[in-house]
Scaffold this motif. Structure first.
Motif, PDB file in Angstrom:
ATOM      1  N   GLY A   1       0.838  -1.331   0.235  1.00 48.20           N
ATOM      2  CA  GLY A   1      -0.033  -0.061   0.185  1.00 48.20           C
ATOM      3  C   GLY A   1       0.953   1.327   0.132  1.00 48.20           C
ATOM      4  O   GLY A   1       1.062   1.902   0.862  1.00 48.20           O
TER       5      GLY A   1
ATOM      6  N   THR B   1       3.981  -2.373  -3.168  1.00 44.97           N
ATOM      7  CA  THR B   1       2.742  -2.574  -4.066  1.00 44.97           C
ATOM      8  C   THR B   1       1.968  -1.177  -4.150  1.00 44.97           C
ATOM      9  O   THR B   1       1.987  -0.515  -3.031  1.00 44.97           O
ATOM     10  N   THR B   2       1.408  -1.008  -5.425  1.00 43.30           N
ATOM     11  CA  THR B   2       0.405  -0.030  -5.558  1.00 43.30           C
ATOM     12  C   THR B   2      -0.546  -0.291  -6.425  1.00 43.30           C
ATOM     13  O   THR B   2      -0.613  -1.456  -6.701  1.00 43.30           O
ATOM     14  N   THR B   3      -1.467   0.423  -6.630  1.00 40.42           N
ATOM     15  CA  THR B   3      -2.827   0.346  -7.357  1.00 40.42           C
ATOM     16  C   THR B   3      -2.899   0.590  -8.980  1.00 40.42           C
ATOM     17  O   THR B   3      -3.629   0.213  -9.550  1.00 40.42           O
ATOM     18  N   THR B   4      -1.975   1.187  -9.394  1.00 39.71           N
ATOM     19  CA  THR B   4      -1.996   1.661 -10.820  1.00 39.71           C
ATOM     20  C   THR B   4      -0.718   1.230 -11.320  1.00 39.71           C
ATOM     21  O   THR B   4       0.263   1.145 -10.758  1.00 39.71           O
TER      22      THR B   4
ATOM     23  N   VAL C   1       1.990  -3.888  -9.173  1.00 43.47           N
ATOM     24  CA  VAL C   1       0.511  -3.607  -9.056  1.00 43.47           C
ATOM     25  C   VAL C   1      -0.258  -4.591  -7.984  1.00 43.47           C
ATOM     26  O   VAL C   1      -0.274  -5.978  -8.539  1.00 43.47           O
TER      27      VAL C   1
ATOM     28  N   SER D   1      -4.039  -4.997  -5.607  1.00 41.35           N
ATOM     29  CA  SER D   1      -4.982  -4.390  -4.655  1.00 41.35           C
ATOM     30  C   SER D   1      -5.760  -5.676  -4.246  1.00 41.35           C
ATOM     31  O   SER D   1      -5.744  -6.726  -4.781  1.00 41.35           O
TER      32      SER D   1
ATOM     33  N   ILE E   1      -2.472  -0.961   3.826  1.00 42.69           N
ATOM     34  CA  ILE E   1      -3.713  -0.820   3.440  1.00 42.69           C
ATOM     35  C   ILE E   1      -4.850  -0.680   4.420  1.00 42.69           C
ATOM     36  O   ILE E   1      -4.593  -1.304   5.614  1.00 42.69           O
TER      37      ILE E   1
ATOM     38  N   ARG F   1     -10.717  -9.662   2.447  1.00 46.06           N
ATOM     39  CA  ARG F   1      -9.693  -8.912   1.988  1.00 46.06           C
ATOM     40  C   ARG F   1      -8.366  -9.379   2.630  1.00 46.06           C
ATOM     41  O   ARG F   1      -7.211  -9.521   2.036  1.00 46.06           O
TER      42      ARG F   1
END
Length: 259
Positions: A8, A29-32, A48, A50, A76, A91
């Motif tokens: 996150g 980690t990233t979402t895009t 990436v 999520s 996150i 999750r």
């Protein structure tokens, strides 16, 4: 060089990374895709990912890098306020498939928002992790995890005067991001495991005092009683011997002026 994973890479993840990347190799980690490409170009190993709050038909794929990580920092949202308990369970299941049976040092970024709004001084024992669904689920899977209940994240452009503020006579439970990084570094060096800490500044002025200080308004009136809850970090101070770099939220804006 030790390898640290940050799950996150938002505002807090970026601030932690910037504070420790000279000492540790960072995986994130990233979402895009755009953000992952940007981080990789800067020398952070990013992918990436999520973690959906629904059950997947197949288990979430494992993070290849996790096998080589010494430390894992989870930023996150894992709270009932972000989703209901069943969604939260899904999750965390997806997250655990991603990191599998990670045995290294682990940190879960929780929040002082887990505490009820009561006008008193609050310590960790007032609400054990067993009574907080997200914290309990993660600790059940990873007994070594350290849980840090962070106060309001502040520093740089995040100053109270920039927000719409109500209940001005209530205490703030804030923390400067540089102290979060400092506490993480201290715990990593100590090899700390299984700890639960409130992470807030030792001083709890009222919101009005903080906003007035940031707007450079002299508060000439008689000091009124500060109301609301004060989440104490005294356990962290006594067990880690940590000395806050920014103990007074009324002075957070001065850090920007000095740099």
């Amino acid at each position: 060089m030790k390898k640290i994973g940050i799950i996150g890479y938002g505002w807090l993840g970026a601030k932690i990374s910037a504070s420790i990347s000279d000492q540790y190799e960072i995986y994130a980690t990233t979402t895009t895709v755009e953000k992952a490409n940007e981080l990789n170009a800067e020398g952070t190993h990013a992918i990436v990912a999520s973690f959906p709050d629904y059950q997947l038909s197949e288990s979430y794929p494992q993070w290849e890098a996790v096998k080589n990580l010494d430390v894992l920092i989870i930023t996150i949202p894992i709270s009932e306020k972000s989703c209901c308990v069943s969604s939260l369970y899904n999750r965390i299941q997806n997250l655990s498939s991603f990191v599998r049976d990670f045995k290294g040092q682990m940190f879960l970024m929780s929040s002082t928002g887990v505490y009820p709004d009561v006008s008193k001084e609050i310590i960790e024992e007032d609400l054990p992790f067993e009574k907080v669904s997200g914290e309990r689920m993660v600790r059940n899977k990873y007994p070594q995890v350290n849980i840090l209940r962070l106060g309001g994240l502040m520093g740089d452009n995040r100053l109270l005067k920039n927000y719409k503020v109500s209940n001005l006579d209530f205490a703030v439970n804030h923390i400067h991001y540089k102290d979060i990084a400092g506490i993480l570094l201290k715990m990593i060096e100590n090899g700390t495991e299984k700890s639960l800490y409130n992470v807030t500044t030792p001083l709890h002025p009222s919101k009005a005092q903080v906003v007035n200080a940031q707007r450079n308004i002299e508060n000439g009136e008689e000091e009124t009683e500060v109301k609301g809850k004060k989440v104490l970090s005294s356990k962290l101070v006594s067990e880690l011997g940590y000395v806050f770099q920014y103990p007074d939220p009324r002075k957070f804006h001065e850090v920007n002026l000095n740099h």
